[in-house]
Enzyme design. Structure first.
Site, PDB file in Angstrom:
ATOM      1  N   HIS A   1      34.095  47.615  37.818  1.00 58.09           N
ATOM      2  CA  HIS A   1      35.485  47.886  37.402  1.00 58.09           C
ATOM      3  C   HIS A   1      35.599  48.061  35.886  1.00 58.09           C
ATOM      4  O   HIS A   1      36.688  48.355  35.377  1.00 58.09           O
ATOM      5  CB  HIS A   1      36.373  46.721  37.839  1.00 58.09           C
ATOM      6  CG  HIS A   1      35.987  45.439  37.191  1.00 58.09           C
ATOM      7  ND1 HIS A   1      34.757  44.820  37.431  1.00 58.09           N
ATOM      8  CD2 HIS A   1      36.600  44.685  36.270  1.00 58.09           C
ATOM      9  CE1 HIS A   1      34.669  43.737  36.691  1.00 58.09           C
ATOM     10  NE2 HIS A   1      35.774  43.629  35.964  1.00 58.09           N
ATOM     11  N   ASP A   2      34.480  47.887  35.167  1.00 62.47           N
ATOM     12  CA  ASP A   2      34.475  48.031  33.705  1.00 62.47           C
ATOM     13  C   ASP A   2      33.744  49.286  33.233  1.00 62.47           C
ATOM     14  O   ASP A   2      33.678  49.540  32.028  1.00 62.47           O
ATOM     15  CB  ASP A   2      33.770  46.825  33.052  1.00 62.47           C
ATOM     16  CG  ASP A   2      34.573  45.546  33.148  1.00 62.47           C
ATOM     17  OD1 ASP A   2      33.957  44.465  33.092  1.00 62.47           O
ATOM     18  OD2 ASP A   2      35.810  45.641  33.291  1.00 62.47           O
TER      19      ASP A   2
HETATM   20  O1  TEU Z   1      33.998  41.994  31.121  1.00 59.73           O
HETATM   21  C1  TEU Z   1      33.296  41.613  29.999  1.00 59.73           C
HETATM   22  C2  TEU Z   1      32.857  42.758  29.229  1.00 59.73           C
HETATM   23  O2  TEU Z   1      31.894  42.698  28.597  1.00 59.73           O
HETATM   24  C3  TEU Z   1      33.640  43.954  29.303  1.00 59.73           C
HETATM   25  O3  TEU Z   1      34.806  43.713  28.700  1.00 59.73           O
HETATM   26  C4  TEU Z   1      32.954  45.062  28.634  1.00 59.73           C
HETATM   27  O4  TEU Z   1      32.583  44.763  27.378  1.00 59.73           O
HETATM   28  C5  TEU Z   1      33.823  46.177  28.527  1.00 59.73           C
HETATM   29  O5  TEU Z   1      34.652  46.279  29.540  1.00 59.73           O
HETATM   30  C6  TEU Z   1      32.985  47.390  28.494  1.00 59.73           C
HETATM   31  O6  TEU Z   1      33.782  48.335  28.026  1.00 59.73           O
HETATM   32  C7  TEU Z   1      34.574  40.935  31.850  1.00 59.73           C
HETATM   33  C8  TEU Z   1      35.328  41.530  33.015  1.00 59.73           C
HETATM   34  O7  TEU Z   1      34.426  42.204  33.830  1.00 59.73           O
HETATM   35  C9  TEU Z   1      36.372  42.452  32.436  1.00 59.73           C
HETATM   36  O8  TEU Z   1      37.054  43.158  33.432  1.00 59.73           O
HETATM   37  C10 TEU Z   1      37.346  41.617  31.641  1.00 59.73           C
HETATM   38  O9  TEU Z   1      38.253  42.467  31.023  1.00 59.73           O
HETATM   39  C11 TEU Z   1      36.608  40.799  30.589  1.00 59.73           C
HETATM   40  O10 TEU Z   1      35.447  40.158  31.074  1.00 59.73           O
HETATM   41  C12 TEU Z   1      37.500  39.683  30.111  1.00 59.73           C
HETATM   42  O11 TEU Z   1      37.717  38.783  31.166  1.00 59.73           O
END
Ligand code: TEU
Length: 570
Positions: A343-344
């Site tokens: 999802h990221d």
């Molecule tokens: O993601 C951590 C993280 O490293 C991401 O934020 C990543 O750096 C970025 O999305 C890449 O572009 C986790 C979760 O998976 C994310 O959805 C959350 O937003 C984040 O932690 C904070 O909880």
């Protein structure tokens, strides 16, 4: 590897992002009722575990990764009773359920934080990171933040609490204050919460940014600045909070306090930005009782240098070097997780494949074959099993993701051309992964009877689960075959890994060997045709176990985006 390897060495995990999976009440937002509706889709695909992104009460500043109550379900997604129903329904189909554990930070609406900010004398004051302004600066002045750290979601990692004249730390959004794990009360409150979920029948946790919970704080409580970041008035603080000084102590304590009492093998995966192979060997060594596997980010950082917002083409050698290093590094101890999508990340078929009509199916199945035949536990992200691609975002108004919106605001404020920033968002924004799952070709793709919280990708008319479920040549059918192979052939699950052709710019080839049995995997990650005779003569004579193209073709030639799983003849 122990004589009886843990169940998850043969398992495949499916990630559900509830907001975008299936809506069951017409409010345009996915929910637990929707997941229940689609449980047979997951069983049919053949996956073993469902990882559920957060469903806890949350103001949704970061789509649930900002939790205001760890012990309940947000009414947006349903109820605890519905979650129990889902756990029962999945267990009845032989599937396990893993919850998302977000304990590096809470929501700023969590009662813990509200009590903490209430007064400097609050018994929970030390549950978060509060600091006075930087020496010699007045609160609120530019540069008065206690350290110069840059937040993952743009801007400083410190937010001023006007009433108290003090700052609190948030590595992500200001609505996500970091918990102070130095405080044992915090740790034990988290452990009690986790035991509660295990008692409810949950089979494990995906632990959000868990390698950030230990901050490198000096005995006097001070935190040090990071090296300046080019073009930004901030510094890189990762040296102070990625895999901090007490991280192993905390994870071992968690294991003792939460998991040690559970005879059944749970699945514990730690999301760890910036983790190295050497660190992962420590985190995933079963003898150390920390986690079973980690999500590392090396391969999803190979198509950009200093910033994901400046993407460039992936170099095949870099990909092979990275995967090769992780395969070799965790060969004798620990275990890898394997993923392209989550999802990221933007959709892999658009990022590392070719989502043009001619090669979308072939590149999606080629990338899947490559990933699933590595040694480790594969993760399938919702929609990946049907070849979902990046979405056509028109303007900044089409975006929803706090990371993307904050980046746009910061970049434009720093004088960047809005069109250029938008172009980068179109390629790399997390929202590409968050458009509704495409169940059928109808206007809302079968996702909702209401208005989806984020637009459905218009290509759902052609790319959807209903069109693929009965089609043996579909991306869905190929994922089923890959998952069946992992369940039936121990070489796939446990075989040693050896990289071949490390210097080739398009071909990715490797062997897997176990007790005299072997598989040879050759993947062509490009649109050129490659003769195999010279490069891999053993591949030409080998028996085809599984191919991703609709016909076997000439064994001596590898076609564009073709992948073959072969059994070499002795
Ligand atoms: O993601 C951590 C993280 O490293 C991401 O934020 C990543 O750096 C970025 O999305 C890449 O572009 C986790 C979760 O998976 C994310 O959805 C959350 O937003 C984040 O932690 C904070 O909880």
């Amino acid at each position: 590897m122990p004589a009886d390897p843990p169940w998850w060495t043969r398992a495949v995990v499916y990630q559900v992002y509830p907001r975008s999976f299936q809506d069951s009440d017409g409010d345009g937002i996915g929910d637990l009722g929707g997941i229940l509706q689609r449980a047979d889709h997951l069983a049919d695909l053949g996956v073993d575990v469902v990882w559920l992104s957060p469903i806890y009460p949350s103001p949704q500043a970061d789509n649930g990764y900002d939790i205001s109550d760890y012990t309940d379900v947000d009414p947006l997604f349903g109820s605890l009773a519905q979650l129990d129903e889902l756990i029962t329904a999945l267990h009845a189909r032989g599937l396990k359920l893993v919850m998302d554990l977000v304990v590096n930070h809470t929501s700023d609406r969590h009662p813990w934080f509200e009590e903490s900010r209430a007064s400097r004398a609050s018994p929970k004051r030390d549950w978060y990171w509060w600091r006075p302004p930087r020496e010699g600066r007045a609160a609120g002045q530019p540069g008065a933040e206690p350290t110069n750290w840059h937040s993952y979601f743009s801007g400083p990692t410190w937010e001023l609490d006007e009433a108290r004249g003090e700052y609190y730390l948030h590595l992500f959004a200001r609505e996500q204050p970091d918990l102070n794990w130095e405080n044992p009360e915090v740790r034990h409150a988290v452990y009690a919460m986790m035991r509660g979920w295990l008692d409810r029948g949950v089979d494990g946790f995906r632990m959000d940014v868990i390698n950030m919970i230990s901050k490198d704080v000096a005995p006097d409580g001070s935190l040090r600045d990071g090296p300046p970041l080019p073009g930004l008035p901030y510094g890189d603080g990762t040296g102070s909070f990625l895999c901090g000084p007490r991280i192993h102590e905390f994870l071992q304590e968690m294991h003792r306090e939460v998991f040690a009492g559970h005879p059944e093998q749970l699945l514990l995966v730690g999301e760890m930005p910036g983790v190295t192979v050497e660190q992962a060997r420590l985190f995933t060594d079963p003898a150390r009782a920390e986690v079973d596997m980690v999500f590392q980010f090396e391969h999803v950082g190979l198509d950009f240098d200093e910033s994901k917002w400046r993407p460039r083409p992936l170099r095949m050698r870099d990909l092979k070097a990275s995967f090769g290093r992780w395969q070799a590094g965790l060969a004798d101890v620990g275990w890898n997780s394997l993923y392209w999508d989550n999802h990221d990340q933007p959709r892999a078929v658009s990022r590392f494949g070719d989502d043009s009509p001619r090669y979308r199916r072939d590149s999606a199945t080629c990338l899947a074959t490559l990933l699933h035949l590595h040694r480790g536990t594969p993760y399938v992200y919702q929609g990946e099993e049907i070849g979902m691609a990046n979405a056509p975002f028109d303007s900044i108004d089409d975006f929803r993701d706090v990371e993307s919106l904050n980046h746009f605001a910061q970049a434009v404020a720093h004088g960047e051309d809005p069109e250029a920033v938008l172009a980068a968002l179109r390629r790399m924004s997390r929202d590409n992964a968050r458009t509704p799952v495409q169940w059928d070709g109808s206007p809302s793709a079968g996702f909702t009877t209401g208005t989806p919280w984020i637009p459905v990708n218009p290509d759902a008319t052609e790319w959807n689960a209903a069109a693929q479920r009965a089609d043996p040549a579909s991306v869905f059918a190929h994922h089923k075959r890959l998952i069946t192979l992992r369940h039936t052939d121990p070489v796939v699950a446990l075989g040693d890994f050896t990289m071949l052709l490390p210097e080739h710019d398009e071909l990715y080839a490797f062997t897997r060997r176990l007790d005299g049995a072997a598989l040879l995997v050759v993947c062509n990650l490009g649109a050129s045709t490659h003769p195999l005779g010279e490069l891999l003569p053993e591949a030409v004579a080998a028996e085809l176990v599984l191919g991703n193209l609709t016909d076997d073709g000439d064994p001596a030639v590898l076609r564009p985006w073709e992948a073959r799983v072969l059994r070499p003849v002795d």
